[in-house]
Every structure is written in C-alpha cells, then in structure tokens.
Write a protein that holds these residues in place. Sequence first.
Motif, PDB file in Angstrom:
ATOM      1  N   ALA A  20     -30.800 -22.757  89.025  1.00  0.00           N
ATOM      2  CA  ALA A  20     -31.094 -21.849  87.983  1.00  0.00           C
ATOM      3  C   ALA A  20     -31.184 -22.518  86.503  1.00  0.00           C
ATOM      4  CB  ALA A  20     -30.180 -20.701  88.240  1.00  0.00           C
ATOM      5  N   GLY A  21     -30.080 -23.410  86.464  1.00  0.00           N
ATOM      6  CA  GLY A  21     -30.213 -23.896  84.988  1.00  0.00           C
ATOM      7  C   GLY A  21     -31.363 -24.886  84.822  1.00  0.00           C
ATOM      8  N   ALA A  22     -31.937 -25.658  85.827  1.00  0.00           N
ATOM      9  CA  ALA A  22     -33.047 -26.450  85.680  1.00  0.00           C
ATOM     10  C   ALA A  22     -34.220 -25.962  85.600  1.00  0.00           C
ATOM     11  CB  ALA A  22     -32.959 -27.371  87.015  1.00  0.00           C
ATOM     12  N   ILE A  23     -34.384 -24.394  86.007  1.00  0.00           N
ATOM     13  CA  ILE A  23     -35.554 -23.913  85.966  1.00  0.00           C
ATOM     14  C   ILE A  23     -35.545 -22.957  84.685  1.00  0.00           C
ATOM     15  CG2 ILE A  23     -36.526 -21.456  87.186  1.00  0.00           C
ATOM     16  CD1 ILE A  23     -35.651 -22.388  89.904  1.00  0.00           C
ATOM     17  N   GLY A  24     -34.403 -22.680  84.308  1.00  0.00           N
ATOM     18  CA  GLY A  24     -34.134 -21.793  82.932  1.00  0.00           C
ATOM     19  C   GLY A  24     -34.677 -22.993  81.981  1.00  0.00           C
ATOM     20  N   ALA A  25     -34.261 -24.323  81.903  1.00  0.00           N
ATOM     21  CA  ALA A  25     -34.622 -25.212  80.965  1.00  0.00           C
ATOM     22  C   ALA A  25     -35.968 -25.625  81.004  1.00  0.00           C
ATOM     23  CB  ALA A  25     -33.754 -26.619  81.525  1.00  0.00           C
ATOM     24  N   LEU A  26     -36.604 -25.486  82.267  1.00  0.00           N
ATOM     25  CA  LEU A  26     -38.057 -25.860  82.300  1.00  0.00           C
ATOM     26  C   LEU A  26     -38.941 -24.741  81.512  1.00  0.00           C
ATOM     27  CD1 LEU A  26     -38.559 -27.209  85.928  1.00  0.00           C
ATOM     28  CD2 LEU A  26     -38.970 -28.420  83.647  1.00  0.00           C
ATOM     29  N   GLY A  27     -38.388 -23.572  81.793  1.00  0.00           N
ATOM     30  CA  GLY A  27     -38.965 -22.227  81.089  1.00  0.00           C
ATOM     31  C   GLY A  27     -38.893 -22.459  79.492  1.00  0.00           C
ATOM     32  N   PHE A  28     -37.718 -22.689  79.326  1.00  0.00           N
ATOM     33  CA  PHE A  28     -37.659 -22.903  77.577  1.00  0.00           C
ATOM     34  C   PHE A  28     -38.403 -24.068  77.016  1.00  0.00           C
ATOM     35  CE2 PHE A  28     -33.692 -20.548  77.698  1.00  0.00           C
ATOM     36  CZ  PHE A  28     -33.769 -19.466  76.694  1.00  0.00           C
ATOM     37  N   GLU A  29     -38.514 -25.219  77.696  1.00  0.00           N
ATOM     38  CA  GLU A  29     -39.453 -26.365  77.420  1.00  0.00           C
ATOM     39  C   GLU A  29     -40.607 -25.903  77.266  1.00  0.00           C
ATOM     40  OE1 GLU A  29     -38.833 -29.988  79.665  1.00  0.00           O
ATOM     41  OE2 GLU A  29     -36.580 -29.779  79.290  1.00  0.00           O
ATOM     42  N   PHE A  30     -41.294 -25.167  78.450  1.00  0.00           N
ATOM     43  CA  PHE A  30     -42.821 -24.905  78.366  1.00  0.00           C
ATOM     44  C   PHE A  30     -42.960 -23.803  77.198  1.00  0.00           C
ATOM     45  CE2 PHE A  30     -46.138 -21.980  79.698  1.00  0.00           C
ATOM     46  CZ  PHE A  30     -47.092 -22.811  80.176  1.00  0.00           C
ATOM     47  N   VAL A  31     -42.226 -22.873  77.083  1.00  0.00           N
ATOM     48  CA  VAL A  31     -42.527 -21.769  75.993  1.00  0.00           C
ATOM     49  C   VAL A  31     -42.207 -22.601  74.649  1.00  0.00           C
ATOM     50  CG1 VAL A  31     -41.341 -19.927  74.735  1.00  0.00           C
ATOM     51  CG2 VAL A  31     -41.624 -19.889  76.996  1.00  0.00           C
ATOM     52  N   GLY A  32     -41.442 -23.487  74.170  1.00  0.00           N
ATOM     53  CA  GLY A  32     -41.247 -24.305  73.141  1.00  0.00           C
ATOM     54  C   GLY A  32     -42.513 -25.205  72.690  1.00  0.00           C
ATOM     55  N   ILE A  33     -43.149 -25.805  73.865  1.00  0.00           N
ATOM     56  CA  ILE A  33     -44.092 -26.763  73.614  1.00  0.00           C
ATOM     57  C   ILE A  33     -45.536 -25.720  73.275  1.00  0.00           C
ATOM     58  CG2 ILE A  33     -45.906 -28.111  74.803  1.00  0.00           C
ATOM     59  CD1 ILE A  33     -43.551 -29.540  76.262  1.00  0.00           C
ATOM     60  N   VAL A  34     -45.658 -24.688  73.908  1.00  0.00           N
ATOM     61  CA  VAL A  34     -46.607 -23.864  73.556  1.00  0.00           C
ATOM     62  C   VAL A  34     -46.582 -23.120  72.160  1.00  0.00           C
ATOM     63  CG1 VAL A  34     -47.923 -21.681  74.349  1.00  0.00           C
ATOM     64  CG2 VAL A  34     -47.274 -23.303  76.091  1.00  0.00           C
ATOM     65  N   LEU A  35     -45.197 -22.811  71.917  1.00  0.00           N
ATOM     66  CA  LEU A  35     -45.068 -22.309  70.507  1.00  0.00           C
ATOM     67  C   LEU A  35     -45.268 -23.380  69.493  1.00  0.00           C
ATOM     68  CD1 LEU A  35     -42.155 -20.013  70.899  1.00  0.00           C
ATOM     69  CD2 LEU A  35     -44.369 -19.205  70.555  1.00  0.00           C
ATOM     70  N   GLY A  67     -47.772 -27.801  81.130  1.00  0.00           N
ATOM     71  CA  GLY A  67     -47.792 -27.885  82.620  1.00  0.00           C
ATOM     72  C   GLY A  67     -47.768 -29.282  83.207  1.00  0.00           C
ATOM     73  N   TRP A  68     -48.198 -30.369  82.522  1.00  0.00           N
ATOM     74  CA  TRP A  68     -47.897 -31.681  83.292  1.00  0.00           C
ATOM     75  C   TRP A  68     -46.371 -31.924  83.062  1.00  0.00           C
ATOM     76  CZ3 TRP A  68     -46.111 -36.227  80.796  1.00  0.00           C
ATOM     77  CH2 TRP A  68     -46.322 -37.340  81.668  1.00  0.00           C
ATOM     78  N   HIS A  69     -45.792 -31.539  81.965  1.00  0.00           N
ATOM     79  CA  HIS A  69     -44.334 -32.000  81.820  1.00  0.00           C
ATOM     80  C   HIS A  69     -43.729 -31.128  83.080  1.00  0.00           C
ATOM     81  CE1 HIS A  69     -40.476 -32.685  80.137  1.00  0.00           C
ATOM     82  NE2 HIS A  69     -40.275 -31.680  80.098  1.00  0.00           N
ATOM     83  N   VAL A  70     -43.820 -29.816  83.066  1.00  0.00           N
ATOM     84  CA  VAL A  70     -43.196 -29.009  84.098  1.00  0.00           C
ATOM     85  C   VAL A  70     -43.475 -29.692  85.417  1.00  0.00           C
ATOM     86  CG1 VAL A  70     -43.001 -26.713  85.148  1.00  0.00           C
ATOM     87  CG2 VAL A  70     -43.082 -26.761  82.981  1.00  0.00           C
ATOM     88  N   TRP A  71     -44.542 -30.147  85.892  1.00  0.00           N
ATOM     89  CA  TRP A  71     -44.984 -30.624  87.085  1.00  0.00           C
ATOM     90  C   TRP A  71     -44.236 -31.856  87.462  1.00  0.00           C
ATOM     91  CZ3 TRP A  71     -47.650 -35.073  88.789  1.00  0.00           C
ATOM     92  CH2 TRP A  71     -47.863 -34.824  90.100  1.00  0.00           C
ATOM     93  N   LYS A  72     -43.973 -32.862  86.430  1.00  0.00           N
ATOM     94  CA  LYS A  72     -43.403 -34.110  86.595  1.00  0.00           C
ATOM     95  C   LYS A  72     -41.933 -33.721  86.760  1.00  0.00           C
ATOM     96  CE  LYS A  72     -44.868 -37.837  85.969  1.00  0.00           C
ATOM     97  NZ  LYS A  72     -45.348 -38.740  87.115  1.00  0.00           N
ATOM     98  N   ILE A  73     -41.332 -32.874  85.845  1.00  0.00           N
ATOM     99  CA  ILE A  73     -39.791 -32.651  86.090  1.00  0.00           C
ATOM    100  C   ILE A  73     -39.674 -32.066  87.471  1.00  0.00           C
ATOM    101  CG2 ILE A  73     -38.026 -31.499  85.139  1.00  0.00           C
ATOM    102  CD1 ILE A  73     -38.618 -33.799  83.436  1.00  0.00           C
ATOM    103  N   SER A  74     -40.503 -31.125  87.829  1.00  0.00           N
ATOM    104  CA  SER A  74     -39.944 -30.551  89.154  1.00  0.00           C
ATOM    105  C   SER A  74     -40.409 -31.203  90.102  1.00  0.00           C
ATOM    106  CB  SER A  74     -41.176 -29.181  89.413  1.00  0.00           C
ATOM    107  OG  SER A  74     -42.556 -29.585  89.160  1.00  0.00           O
TER     108      SER A  74
END
Length: 84
Positions: A20-35, A67-74
């Motif tokens: 859950a922490g890893a998924i939450g971190a990916l969500g925050f990273e995605f939102v941060g990059i887009v913002l 998206g690329w970052h989330v894919w690589k981390i996942s």
Amino acid sequence: MASPPEDESRSSTKSPWLVAGAIGALGFEFVGIVLGGAFIGTRLDERFNTAPVLLLVTMALAMLGAGWHVWKISQRFLKTQGED
C-alpha cells in the motif's frame, strides 16, 4: 565468531502495508510530476504569451514521463515480488 543467521521467521511475502505504501508513493509521484508540468507550462505561457500551447505540451510530456516512471518502478517492484 560467526554472525547469527538471518531471521528466518520473516514471511517471504511482502507486507500489505508495504504494498500500500509503494502504491501510494507512486500515486504521489505521478501527481507531483503532472503538477510540476502544469506549473512550468503555465509560467512558460505567461513568459512567451502563447496561452494554452506550452501548457498542453508540458502536460503531455509530464504525463508521458510520469507514466514511464510509474511503469519502471512497478516493473521493478513486480520483479522483486516474483523472486520471493
């Protein structure tokens, strides 16, 4: 003197809180990059008076990069899950 053996009582599966922490971190990273892309695009549009053009370009680039970052981390996370 030999070091004690590693604790074998640990489960081979990952804790649900870790997942859950890893998924939450990916969500925050995605939102941060887009913002960040939106912020930069807005500032560039103000500077060069190109209204929505640079905002759209930076948003598209930010979403592709995020998206690329989330894919690589996942992929790395799933690879380590499979080795356990």
